[in-house]
Motif scaffolding. Structure first.
Motif, short mmCIF file in Angstrom:
data_model
loop_
_atom_site.label_atom_id
_atom_site.label_comp_id
_atom_site.label_asym_id
_atom_site.label_seq_id
_atom_site.Cartn_x
_atom_site.Cartn_y
_atom_site.Cartn_z
N ILE A 19 0.85 -1.20 0.00
CA ILE A 19 0.00 0.00 0.00
C ILE A 19 0.89 1.25 0.00
N ASN A 20 0.51 2.21 -0.80
CA ASN A 20 1.25 3.47 -0.88
C ASN A 20 0.86 4.33 0.33
N ASN A 21 1.82 4.61 1.20
CA ASN A 21 1.55 5.36 2.43
C ASN A 21 0.99 6.75 2.16
N GLU A 22 1.50 7.43 1.16
CA GLU A 22 1.01 8.78 0.86
C GLU A 22 -0.46 8.77 0.46
N GLU A 23 -0.87 7.75 -0.29
CA GLU A 23 -2.28 7.65 -0.67
C GLU A 23 -3.16 7.42 0.55
N ALA A 24 -2.70 6.58 1.47
CA ALA A 24 -3.46 6.32 2.70
C ALA A 24 -3.55 7.58 3.56
N VAL A 25 -2.45 8.31 3.67
CA VAL A 25 -2.45 9.56 4.44
C VAL A 25 -3.37 10.59 3.77
N HIS A 26 -3.36 10.63 2.44
CA HIS A 26 -4.23 11.57 1.73
C HIS A 26 -5.70 11.28 2.05
N LEU A 27 -6.10 10.00 2.07
CA LEU A 27 -7.48 9.67 2.43
C LEU A 27 -7.77 10.09 3.87
N SER A 28 -6.84 9.86 4.77
CA SER A 28 -7.03 10.26 6.17
C SER A 28 -7.27 11.77 6.26
N ARG A 55 -17.44 2.14 11.22
CA ARG A 55 -16.27 2.51 12.02
C ARG A 55 -16.07 4.03 12.04
N LEU A 56 -16.36 4.68 10.90
CA LEU A 56 -16.28 6.14 10.89
C LEU A 56 -17.28 6.74 11.86
N MET A 57 -18.49 6.20 11.88
CA MET A 57 -19.52 6.67 12.83
C MET A 57 -19.04 6.46 14.26
N HIS A 58 -18.47 5.31 14.56
CA HIS A 58 -17.93 5.06 15.90
C HIS A 58 -16.87 6.09 16.25
N HIS A 154 -10.94 -3.94 3.59
CA HIS A 154 -11.43 -3.89 4.98
C HIS A 154 -10.30 -3.55 5.95
N LEU A 155 -9.18 -4.24 5.83
CA LEU A 155 -8.08 -4.03 6.75
C LEU A 155 -7.42 -2.67 6.56
N VAL A 156 -7.22 -2.26 5.31
CA VAL A 156 -6.60 -0.97 5.05
C VAL A 156 -7.48 0.18 5.56
N LEU A 157 -8.77 0.13 5.28
CA LEU A 157 -9.66 1.21 5.73
C LEU A 157 -9.75 1.24 7.25
N ASP A 158 -9.76 0.09 7.90
CA ASP A 158 -9.73 0.08 9.37
C ASP A 158 -8.45 0.72 9.88
N ALA A 159 -7.33 0.41 9.26
CA ALA A 159 -6.04 1.00 9.67
C ALA A 159 -6.05 2.51 9.47
N ILE A 160 -6.65 2.97 8.39
CA ILE A 160 -6.72 4.41 8.14
C ILE A 160 -7.55 5.10 9.22
N ILE A 161 -8.64 4.48 9.64
CA ILE A 161 -9.44 5.06 10.72
C ILE A 161 -8.63 5.11 12.01
N ILE A 162 -7.93 4.05 12.32
CA ILE A 162 -7.09 4.03 13.53
C ILE A 162 -6.07 5.16 13.46
N GLY A 163 -5.40 5.29 12.33
CA GLY A 163 -4.40 6.34 12.16
C GLY A 163 -5.00 7.73 12.24
N GLN A 166 -5.67 8.56 15.87
CA GLN A 166 -4.53 8.54 16.78
C GLN A 166 -4.12 9.92 17.26
N ALA A 167 -4.44 10.94 16.50
CA ALA A 167 -4.10 12.30 16.92
C ALA A 167 -4.83 12.66 18.22
N GLU A 168 -5.97 12.01 18.42
CA GLU A 168 -6.73 12.24 19.65
C GLU A 168 -6.19 11.35 20.76
N ASN A 169 -6.60 11.64 21.96
CA ASN A 169 -6.26 10.79 23.09
C ASN A 169 -6.89 9.42 22.87
N GLN A 170 -6.07 8.38 22.78
CA GLN A 170 -6.57 7.03 22.47
C GLN A 170 -7.60 6.55 23.49
#
Length: 185
Positions: A19-28, A55-58, A154-163, A166-170
């Motif tokens: 997975i291209n990290n920049e593309e994932a960060v861009h979506l985030s 997961r976005l709603m959560h 599924h796994l990539v989008l879940d990881a993007i939500i986690i990332g 992460q800026a917030e208090n976990q």
């Protein structure tokens, strides 16, 4: 069965590592900047989209699934996240075109950067996985149809939500997510 499970796991690990990290960060970034988020996909990609929307709603994002009866009109400032392995699903192309016409941003999750939908998007996250089309540039798989793509999405989008969260208090984020989880079960 153990050998099949091992092979599937190795296949998915290979896709995820490419997975291209920049593309994932861009979506985030697009998720954080959007006024509201609309998620769209057909078939199993649609099911992965619904999991992503949940997961976005959560996570506290204002999110809707295109096609649901309670989904409002998309507007300028909104983000449409479209999921299409081929990048050429007819209905998704029509919705993406309409969203752009209205002034919303469109982000595509796909295997195909050269697709019709990709051509009109503000961002692309390429999932380098096998689809039902088995194009020459897709990795090998023992799995049928687009299983490898769907699982990877599924796994990539879940990881993007986690990332993204992460800026917030976990601990606070986890508590807030738990409060938003359905209690009608």
């Amino acid at each position: 069965m153990k050998s099949i499970i091992k092979t599937v796991s190795e296949e998915i690990s290979g896709v995820l590592s490419a997975i291209n990290n920049e593309e994932a960060v861009h979506l985030s970034c697009q998720l954080k900047e959007a006024k509201r988020i609309f998620v769209l996909g057909e078939g199993r990609s649609g099911l992965m989209g619904k999991a992503f929307a949940m997961r976005l709603m959560h996570g506290g994002f204002p999110v809707y699934v295109v096609g649901e009866t309670v989904t409002p009109s998309i507007e300028a400032g909104d983000l449409l996240v479209a999921i299409s392995g081929s990048g050429s699903t007819g209905a998704i192309l029509q919705f993406a075109d309409k969203a752009k016409e209205i002034g919303a941003k469109v982000f595509l999750v796909t295997t195909n950067r050269e697709s019709k939908i990709a051509a009109l998007c503000d961002g692309i996250l390429r999932i380098p996985a096998a689809t039902k089309h088995r194009r020459p540039d897709e990795p090998g798989t023992i799995q049928p149809l687009g299983n490898q793509f769907d699982q990877s999405v599924h796994l990539v989008l879940d990881a993007i939500i986690i990332g993204t969260l992460q800026a917030e208090n976990q601990e606070l984020a986890y508590e807030e997510m738990t409060k938003r989880h359905t209690n009608l079960e």
